[in-house]
Motif scaffolding. Sequence first.
Motif, PDB file in Angstrom:
ATOM      1  N   SER A   8      -5.896  -3.520 -10.669  1.00 31.92           N
ATOM      2  CA  SER A   8      -5.039  -4.223  -9.596  1.00 31.92           C
ATOM      3  C   SER A   8      -5.723  -3.961  -8.081  1.00 31.92           C
ATOM      4  CB  SER A   8      -3.817  -3.156  -9.704  1.00 31.92           C
ATOM      5  OG  SER A   8      -2.967  -3.632 -10.914  1.00 31.92           O
ATOM      6  N   ALA A   9      -6.141  -3.184  -8.027  1.00 30.96           N
ATOM      7  CA  ALA A   9      -6.854  -2.911  -6.731  1.00 30.96           C
ATOM      8  C   ALA A   9      -7.900  -3.760  -6.270  1.00 30.96           C
ATOM      9  CB  ALA A   9      -7.793  -1.350  -6.200  1.00 30.96           C
ATOM     10  N   ILE A  43       7.919   2.628   0.447  1.00 33.05           N
ATOM     11  CA  ILE A  43       9.334   2.973  -0.289  1.00 33.05           C
ATOM     12  C   ILE A  43       9.345   1.752  -1.273  1.00 33.05           C
ATOM     13  CG2 ILE A  43      11.870   3.523   0.115  1.00 33.05           C
ATOM     14  CD1 ILE A  43      11.187   4.404   3.020  1.00 33.05           C
ATOM     15  N   SER A  44       9.330   2.250  -2.499  1.00 39.34           N
ATOM     16  CA  SER A  44       9.219   1.394  -3.493  1.00 39.34           C
ATOM     17  C   SER A  44      10.248   1.422  -4.849  1.00 39.34           C
ATOM     18  CB  SER A  44       7.750   1.328  -4.006  1.00 39.34           C
ATOM     19  OG  SER A  44       7.829   0.267  -5.309  1.00 39.34           O
ATOM     20  N   LEU A  99       1.487   4.863  -9.800  1.00 40.77           N
ATOM     21  CA  LEU A  99       0.495   3.394  -9.898  1.00 40.77           C
ATOM     22  C   LEU A  99       0.281   2.853  -8.424  1.00 40.77           C
ATOM     23  CD1 LEU A  99      -0.931   1.417 -11.596  1.00 40.77           C
ATOM     24  CD2 LEU A  99       1.045   0.016 -11.682  1.00 40.77           C
ATOM     25  N   SER A 100       1.286   2.862  -7.378  1.00 41.90           N
ATOM     26  CA  SER A 100       0.964   2.716  -6.055  1.00 41.90           C
ATOM     27  C   SER A 100      -0.183   3.598  -5.459  1.00 41.90           C
ATOM     28  CB  SER A 100       2.280   2.761  -5.199  1.00 41.90           C
ATOM     29  OG  SER A 100       3.264   1.985  -5.677  1.00 41.90           O
ATOM     30  N   GLN A 101      -0.022   4.907  -5.875  1.00 43.47           N
ATOM     31  CA  GLN A 101      -0.974   5.821  -5.115  1.00 43.47           C
ATOM     32  C   GLN A 101      -2.198   5.556  -5.788  1.00 43.47           C
ATOM     33  OE1 GLN A 101      -0.524   9.907  -6.245  1.00 43.47           O
ATOM     34  NE2 GLN A 101      -0.551  10.432  -4.187  1.00 43.47           N
ATOM     35  N   VAL A 114       4.239   8.125  -0.099  1.00 45.65           N
ATOM     36  CA  VAL A 114       5.037   7.159  -1.068  1.00 45.65           C
ATOM     37  C   VAL A 114       6.137   7.672  -1.617  1.00 45.65           C
ATOM     38  CG1 VAL A 114       4.578   6.032  -3.326  1.00 45.65           C
ATOM     39  CG2 VAL A 114       2.623   6.083  -1.791  1.00 45.65           C
ATOM     40  N   GLU A 115       7.231   7.081  -1.433  1.00 45.22           N
ATOM     41  CA  GLU A 115       8.638   7.398  -2.046  1.00 45.22           C
ATOM     42  C   GLU A 115       8.861   6.171  -3.208  1.00 45.22           C
ATOM     43  OE1 GLU A 115      10.967   9.767  -1.715  1.00 45.22           O
ATOM     44  OE2 GLU A 115       9.127  10.819  -0.957  1.00 45.22           O
ATOM     45  N   ALA A 116       8.889   6.902  -4.422  1.00 45.58           N
ATOM     46  CA  ALA A 116       9.181   5.716  -5.562  1.00 45.58           C
ATOM     47  C   ALA A 116       9.476   6.458  -6.830  1.00 45.58           C
ATOM     48  CB  ALA A 116       7.742   5.359  -5.723  1.00 45.58           C
ATOM     49  N   ASN A 117       9.446   5.850  -8.107  1.00 44.34           N
ATOM     50  CA  ASN A 117       9.891   6.559  -9.254  1.00 44.34           C
ATOM     51  C   ASN A 117       8.396   7.266  -9.630  1.00 44.34           C
ATOM     52  OD1 ASN A 117      12.493   5.489  -9.086  1.00 44.34           O
ATOM     53  ND2 ASN A 117      11.339   3.495  -9.264  1.00 44.34           N
ATOM     54  N   TRP A 118       8.546   8.314 -10.353  1.00 44.44           N
ATOM     55  CA  TRP A 118       7.223   9.079 -10.888  1.00 44.44           C
ATOM     56  C   TRP A 118       7.155   9.282 -11.978  1.00 44.44           C
ATOM     57  CZ3 TRP A 118       3.372   9.650  -7.221  1.00 44.44           C
ATOM     58  CH2 TRP A 118       3.519   9.309  -5.830  1.00 44.44           C
TER      59      TRP A 118
END
Length: 181
Positions: A40-41, A65-66, A72-74, A89-93
């Motif tokens: 993805s990167a 904030i996702s 995955l974002s990280q 990163v604030e998201a679902n983990w």
Amino acid sequence: GRVFAWADRQGYAENSFKRLYAFCLRGLSVKELDIQAKESARHISDEDRRAIRAIHDLGKRMAIISCGTGDLSQRILKAAGLWDCFDRVEANWFRFRDNQIEGIDVRIHLPGDKVQAAIRLGIPLRQAIAIGDGMTDIPLLDQAGKAILVDRSGRKAGLVAAHGYRVARSLAEVARWLEGL
């Protein structure tokens, strides 16, 4: 997968989508997750990388904030060499067990959850600049002091007209605008 993603964006799956997503990924190894993140990167253009770095170099503090997965974002940001540009990163983990995905902790499912996440982070929304690119960003964009909608395709004119957002066709345009502040 595309049907599930579409259903989630339309709000049809409600709170069950993220758990179904995690169920489908259950057993996926951390190694495979890292491989997907690196792939993805590779799709982040050099122009976008430069723009993110330029915004960071302006001294702007950035957070993601996702409604997506923070893991995955990280990993994507690390693989792209951009992780140091973001404070948080604030998201679902994902939950892991024996280096495999076991489940997911859903923290941000609905668009309004992004506003609550920003508040938890101590972000003074009326002083913040929110940058978003889709429907799930609307509540946060509406609460921000300044809102920028990234519309690469030019198909989001209705959102811009209805909400009065500043529109940018690229992250480079966002960086140029922020430089002028």
